[in-house]
Motif scaffolding. Structure first.
Motif, PDB file in Angstrom:
ATOM      1  N   ASP A  36       0.866  -1.185   0.000  1.00 39.88           N
ATOM      2  CA  ASP A  36       0.000   0.000   0.000  1.00 39.88           C
ATOM      3  C   ASP A  36       0.898   1.228   0.000  1.00 39.88           C
ATOM      4  O   ASP A  36       1.412   1.645   1.046  1.00 39.88           O
ATOM      5  N   ALA A  37       1.099   1.802  -1.161  1.00 38.59           N
ATOM      6  CA  ALA A  37       2.017   2.935  -1.315  1.00 38.59           C
ATOM      7  C   ALA A  37       1.540   4.179  -0.581  1.00 38.59           C
ATOM      8  O   ALA A  37       2.318   5.119  -0.369  1.00 38.59           O
ATOM      9  N   ASN A  38       0.267   4.202  -0.161  1.00 32.35           N
ATOM     10  CA  ASN A  38      -0.287   5.376   0.516  1.00 32.35           C
ATOM     11  C   ASN A  38      -0.543   5.145   2.004  1.00 32.35           C
ATOM     12  O   ASN A  38      -1.343   5.856   2.616  1.00 32.35           O
ATOM     13  N   TYR A  39       0.141   4.177   2.571  1.00 34.01           N
ATOM     14  CA  TYR A  39      -0.053   3.868   3.991  1.00 34.01           C
ATOM     15  C   TYR A  39       0.712   4.902   4.826  1.00 34.01           C
ATOM     16  O   TYR A  39       1.939   4.887   4.898  1.00 34.01           O
ATOM     17  N   VAL A  40      -0.026   5.800   5.445  1.00 33.89           N
ATOM     18  CA  VAL A  40       0.569   6.936   6.157  1.00 33.89           C
ATOM     19  C   VAL A  40       1.529   6.480   7.248  1.00 33.89           C
ATOM     20  O   VAL A  40       2.665   6.974   7.356  1.00 33.89           O
ATOM     21  N   ALA A  41       1.082   5.549   8.073  1.00 24.68           N
ATOM     22  CA  ALA A  41       1.907   5.115   9.205  1.00 24.68           C
ATOM     23  C   ALA A  41       3.222   4.502   8.734  1.00 24.68           C
ATOM     24  O   ALA A  41       4.268   4.681   9.373  1.00 24.68           O
ATOM     25  N   ALA A  42       3.183   3.775   7.627  1.00 27.35           N
ATOM     26  CA  ALA A  42       4.407   3.152   7.110  1.00 27.35           C
ATOM     27  C   ALA A  42       5.402   4.214   6.658  1.00 27.35           C
ATOM     28  O   ALA A  42       6.609   4.097   6.899  1.00 27.35           O
ATOM     29  N   HIS A  43       4.927   5.265   5.992  1.00 26.24           N
ATOM     30  CA  HIS A  43       5.815   6.356   5.581  1.00 26.24           C
ATOM     31  C   HIS A  43       6.420   7.049   6.815  1.00 26.24           C
ATOM     32  O   HIS A  43       7.627   7.334   6.844  1.00 26.24           O
ATOM     33  N   ALA A  44       5.589   7.322   7.830  1.00 31.52           N
ATOM     34  CA  ALA A  44       6.068   8.030   9.011  1.00 31.52           C
ATOM     35  C   ALA A  44       7.087   7.203   9.783  1.00 31.52           C
ATOM     36  O   ALA A  44       8.137   7.708  10.208  1.00 31.52           O
ATOM     37  N   TRP A  45       6.787   5.932   9.975  1.00 31.69           N
ATOM     38  CA  TRP A  45       7.716   5.071  10.705  1.00 31.69           C
ATOM     39  C   TRP A  45       9.000   4.855   9.923  1.00 31.69           C
ATOM     40  O   TRP A  45      10.093   4.770  10.515  1.00 31.69           O
ATOM     41  N   LEU A  46       8.912   4.750   8.625  1.00 35.99           N
ATOM     42  CA  LEU A  46      10.121   4.613   7.808  1.00 35.99           C
ATOM     43  C   LEU A  46      11.001   5.848   7.984  1.00 35.99           C
ATOM     44  O   LEU A  46      12.228   5.749   8.142  1.00 35.99           O
ATOM     45  N   ALA A  47      10.386   7.024   7.978  1.00 33.91           N
ATOM     46  CA  ALA A  47      11.148   8.262   8.191  1.00 33.91           C
ATOM     47  C   ALA A  47      11.839   8.239   9.545  1.00 33.91           C
ATOM     48  O   ALA A  47      13.002   8.649   9.676  1.00 33.91           O
ATOM     49  N   ARG A  48      11.140   7.729  10.542  1.00 31.78           N
ATOM     50  CA  ARG A  48      11.728   7.680  11.891  1.00 31.78           C
ATOM     51  C   ARG A  48      12.937   6.751  11.939  1.00 31.78           C
ATOM     52  O   ARG A  48      13.972   7.080  12.537  1.00 31.78           O
ATOM     53  N   SER A  49      12.825   5.574  11.338  1.00 34.98           N
ATOM     54  CA  SER A  49      13.940   4.628  11.358  1.00 34.98           C
ATOM     55  C   SER A  49      15.125   5.154  10.561  1.00 34.98           C
ATOM     56  O   SER A  49      16.283   4.956  10.943  1.00 34.98           O
ATOM     57  N   LEU A  50      14.864   5.825   9.457  1.00 32.14           N
ATOM     58  CA  LEU A  50      15.954   6.422   8.678  1.00 32.14           C
ATOM     59  C   LEU A  50      16.676   7.493   9.491  1.00 32.14           C
ATOM     60  O   LEU A  50      17.916   7.568   9.481  1.00 32.14           O
ATOM     61  N   ALA A  51      15.921   8.306  10.217  1.00 32.21           N
ATOM     62  CA  ALA A  51      16.537   9.325  11.068  1.00 32.21           C
ATOM     63  C   ALA A  51      17.349   8.681  12.188  1.00 32.21           C
ATOM     64  O   ALA A  51      18.389   9.211  12.605  1.00 32.21           O
ATOM     65  N   LEU A  52      16.884   7.532  12.673  1.00 27.29           N
ATOM     66  CA  LEU A  52      17.622   6.823  13.727  1.00 27.29           C
ATOM     67  C   LEU A  52      18.994   6.373  13.224  1.00 27.29           C
ATOM     68  O   LEU A  52      19.982   6.422  13.975  1.00 27.29           O
ATOM     69  N   LEU A  53      19.068   5.929  11.980  1.00 31.05           N
ATOM     70  CA  LEU A  53      20.363   5.532  11.411  1.00 31.05           C
ATOM     71  C   LEU A  53      21.358   6.686  11.493  1.00 31.05           C
ATOM     72  O   LEU A  53      22.533   6.493  11.836  1.00 31.05           O
ATOM     73  N   TRP A  54      20.873   7.889  11.189  1.00 25.90           N
ATOM     74  CA  TRP A  54      21.747   9.059  11.222  1.00 25.90           C
ATOM     75  C   TRP A  54      22.090   9.442  12.661  1.00 25.90           C
ATOM     76  O   TRP A  54      23.269   9.677  12.991  1.00 25.90           O
ATOM     77  N   SER A  55      21.100   9.519  13.516  1.00 31.50           N
ATOM     78  CA  SER A  55      21.324  10.015  14.878  1.00 31.50           C
ATOM     79  C   SER A  55      22.239   9.103  15.681  1.00 31.50           C
ATOM     80  O   SER A  55      22.960   9.564  16.565  1.00 31.50           O
ATOM     81  N   GLN A  56      22.217   7.806  15.372  1.00 35.49           N
ATOM     82  CA  GLN A  56      23.072   6.860  16.093  1.00 35.49           C
ATOM     83  C   GLN A  56      24.420   6.639  15.406  1.00 35.49           C
ATOM     84  O   GLN A  56      25.197   5.782  15.809  1.00 35.49           O
ATOM     85  N   LYS A  57      24.667   7.393  14.350  1.00 31.00           N
ATOM     86  CA  LYS A  57      25.935   7.313  13.603  1.00 31.00           C
ATOM     87  C   LYS A  57      26.127   5.949  12.948  1.00 31.00           C
ATOM     88  O   LYS A  57      27.246   5.496  12.730  1.00 31.00           O
ATOM     89  N   TRP A  58      25.008   5.296  12.631  1.00 31.03           N
ATOM     90  CA  TRP A  58      25.079   4.026  11.903  1.00 31.03           C
ATOM     91  C   TRP A  58      25.175   4.273  10.403  1.00 31.03           C
ATOM     92  O   TRP A  58      25.499   3.368   9.647  1.00 31.03           O
ATOM     93  N   SER A  59      24.867   5.475  10.001  1.00 28.49           N
ATOM     94  CA  SER A  59      25.049   5.895   8.619  1.00 28.49           C
ATOM     95  C   SER A  59      25.603   7.312   8.645  1.00 28.49           C
ATOM     96  O   SER A  59      25.146   8.147   9.431  1.00 28.49           O
ATOM     97  N   HIS A  60      26.595   7.571   7.787  1.00 28.96           N
ATOM     98  CA  HIS A  60      27.199   8.905   7.716  1.00 28.96           C
ATOM     99  C   HIS A  60      26.848   9.607   6.405  1.00 28.96           C
ATOM    100  O   HIS A  60      27.423  10.642   6.082  1.00 28.96           O
ATOM    101  N   ASP A  61      25.893   9.056   5.707  1.00 31.16           N
ATOM    102  CA  ASP A  61      25.452   9.601   4.423  1.00 31.16           C
ATOM    103  C   ASP A  61      24.249  10.513   4.656  1.00 31.16           C
ATOM    104  O   ASP A  61      23.165  10.050   5.018  1.00 31.16           O
ATOM    105  N   PHE A  62      24.447  11.824   4.454  1.00 24.29           N
ATOM    106  CA  PHE A  62      23.363  12.772   4.710  1.00 24.29           C
ATOM    107  C   PHE A  62      22.143  12.500   3.848  1.00 24.29           C
ATOM    108  O   PHE A  62      21.025  12.902   4.186  1.00 24.29           O
ATOM    109  N   ALA A  63      22.351  11.774   2.761  1.00 19.74           N
ATOM    110  CA  ALA A  63      21.221  11.446   1.883  1.00 19.74           C
ATOM    111  C   ALA A  63      20.165  10.637   2.609  1.00 19.74           C
ATOM    112  O   ALA A  63      18.992  10.618   2.213  1.00 19.74           O
TER     113      ALA A  63
END
Length: 537
Positions: A323-350
């Motif tokens: 479901d490409a329009n599943y709001v909660a999935a988009h929001a949670w995905l954004a949160r997990s991606l931000a977690l990668l950055w905040s925990q220094k598990w990814s150093h790619d600003f992209a």
């Protein structure tokens, strides 16, 4: 002044009470409920002018639950605990409390305390209204102006233990829905789930959370069928005031959750305004497969490891394929991606560009989703977009003022913007909805005090977070900054060694700190440079 005849104004009593609450939440006392209770009892009697009651027998019976035939010559409990308390008070005022405006002495030969006030401002306004008869620090007052509720984890009674994420997801949804109802006070998921598999009674849980009602239940998930059984408990008398069972096809899970929520609303006689009534009947997704992937992903995200975060991202993407329009999935995905950055598990600003893309997509799909909006604000913080992060987190709270996580996010966003007093206000509200707290909450409270230059209070919060989870790097890192501000070099060195062992790096800052206040960012850089130039591992 003789301790037995000290008289205190209401303002002084509030100041003393506030100082004691901070002390009881410090690392020295946090793990010692018996010492917390003892000191609270002594202070309460001193402020009430009842120092004469502080005798060994009375203390044994009223504090340490000894029976009426207690004999101090046979049982040394009071003397032993008094010695421990004297040592703890001495240690506290030698370290964390050395700058406190209130000093409490416990001289030998008496159980009366010696309480003195220094010529310092009254402790922060947040504690100013604490009354003499306040409950212990770990027992919040019950909300009086509306029904108060905790939704406890539902038992997974299916044959497949791996489906526990589904029962947890049902409870998550119920908590989110209840929190949006202004006529109801609802404890956050963080605290509710701390009672998973607990042996505590309903009354004990309700007292610890400061609520009257508990919603308990079970979920049975098999094939395309789901059964949810639930009961509402009045913790004041332990009675069940409502119970029901819901049997539905899996595709009707959202309707089932709505029906259960509306049943509780009816039983508790909660009035809904037009916007709240419109919350019911909304189906988040028509794809049960997408919803199942989402629930699996959330459970995986909450393990908070690098591996689990990447696994969660893969599951969110599967949900979005369904479901490409599943709001909660988009929001949670954004949160997990931000977690990668905040925990220094990814150093790619992209990675933050992608997080922003999904957060904005979630809000575009549902402009009144408080969760999606708060995540958008959270992503803006890590991108160091000051105004956008504050604005979005505020907007989420306009829609859902009782959302504990949105309150937490706003507090952190405000602290990193240098707005400590307002940040403190919101973290206090979040912690009332989350009485069990977490290292993340303690970090947020510490940050509020840090930007207010109240470093002793900041240290107390950070150290409590370190006790809860010694591997939580942000609390360790912010603590070293606060210790350095106070010139406590021995403590700075200890923290430096801890951080080196955790990260293997003695030069680079061990945590990403998204300051949106430039002066605070520069201050931190200077402090860290000073620390690293002083110590070499």
């Amino acid at each position: 002044m003789d301790a037995t005849v000290q008289k205190w104004t209401v303002a002084e009593q509030n100041q003393i009470r506030a100082s004691v609450e901070v002390m009881l939440s410090s690392p020295l006392f946090a793990g010692s409920p018996r010492q917390q209770r003892f000191l609270d009892y002594l202070v309460t009697n001193m402020l009430a002018g009842d120092a004469g009651r502080l005798k060994g027998y009375t203390i044994a019976v009223e504090v340490f639950d000894r029976t009426s035939d207690f004999d101090p010559s046979l049982d040394a409990i009071v003397r032993v605990e008094a010695t421990r308390l004297r040592n703890k008070l001495r240690e506290y005022y030698d370290t964390l409390g050395k700058l406190d405006a209130v000093h409490i002495g416990f001289p030998k030969g008496s159980y009366a305390l010696e309480i003195s006030l220094q010529n310092s401002p009254v402790i922060e306004r947040r504690m100013a209204n604490i009354a003499i008869n306040s409950p212990p620090a770990n027992s919040p007052r019950m909300v009086e102006d509306r029904p108060s509720l905790a939704v406890l984890p539902f038992a997974n009674i299916g044959v497949d233990d791996s489906k526990e994420y589904f029962s947890d997801g049902v409870v998550d949804s119920l908590i989110s829905m209840f929190s949006r109802l202004s006529g109801l006070f609802v404890i956050s998921r963080q605290s509710s789930f701390s009672y998973k598999n607990t042996a505590k009674t309903s009354k004990e849980i309700a007292i610890e959370l400061g609520v009257r009602y508990l919603l308990e239940g079970s979920v049975q998930y098999a094939g395309k069928q789901v059964r949810v059984a639930a009961q509402l408990v009045d913790a004041q008398n332990g009675g069940h005031i409502w119970s029901d069972r819901f049997d539905r096809e899996l595709k009707d899970i959202f309707a089932l959750q709505d029906e259960l929520t509306q049943s509780i609303v009816s039983v508790l006689q909660i009035k809904l305004d037009g916007a709240e009534a419109a919350l019911f009947g909304v189906q988040a997704t028509k794809s049960i497969e997408a919803h199942d992937y989402l629930l699996q992903a959330i459970a995986t995200h909450r393990k908070y490891t690098e591996k689990s975060t990447y696994e969660a991202i893969a599951l969110y993407n599967k949900a979005l394929v369904s479901d490409a329009n599943y709001v909660a999935a988009h929001a949670w995905l954004a949160r997990s991606l931000a977690l990668l950055w905040s925990q220094k598990w990814s150093h790619d600003f992209a990675i933050l560009d992608l997080a922003l893309l999904h957060a904005e997509r979630a809000v575009a799909l549902e402009s009144q989703s408080p969760y999606a909006i708060s995540i958008l604000g959270w992503v803006h913080l890590w991108r160091k977009n000051r105004e956008e992060s504050i604005a979005e987190c505020r907007r989420a709270l306009v829609i859902d003022p009782n959302n504990a996580e949105a309150l937490l996010f706003l507090s952190i966003v405000l602290s990193f913007a240098g707005l400590g007093e307002e940040a403190l206000y919101y973290i206090e509200k979040s912690k009332r909805l989350t009485p069990t707290s977490s290292p993340f909450h303690e970090m947020a409270e510490g940050d509020s005090y840090y930007v207010l230059n109240n470093y002793p209070k900041a240290i107390a919060a950070y150290e409590l977070g370190c006790v809860m989870n010694p591997s939580f790097i942000p609390c360790q890192f912010f603590a070293i900054l606060a210790y350095e501000q106070l010139g406590m070099e021995d403590e700075v060195r200890k923290k430096f060694e801890i951080l080196y062992k955790m990260t293997g790096n003695a030069k680079n800052q061990p945590a990403i700190t998204p300051w949106t206040d430039e002066s605070l960012a520069k201050q931190q850089e200077e402090i860290w440079r000073r620390i690293t130039s002083r110590y070499s591992i």
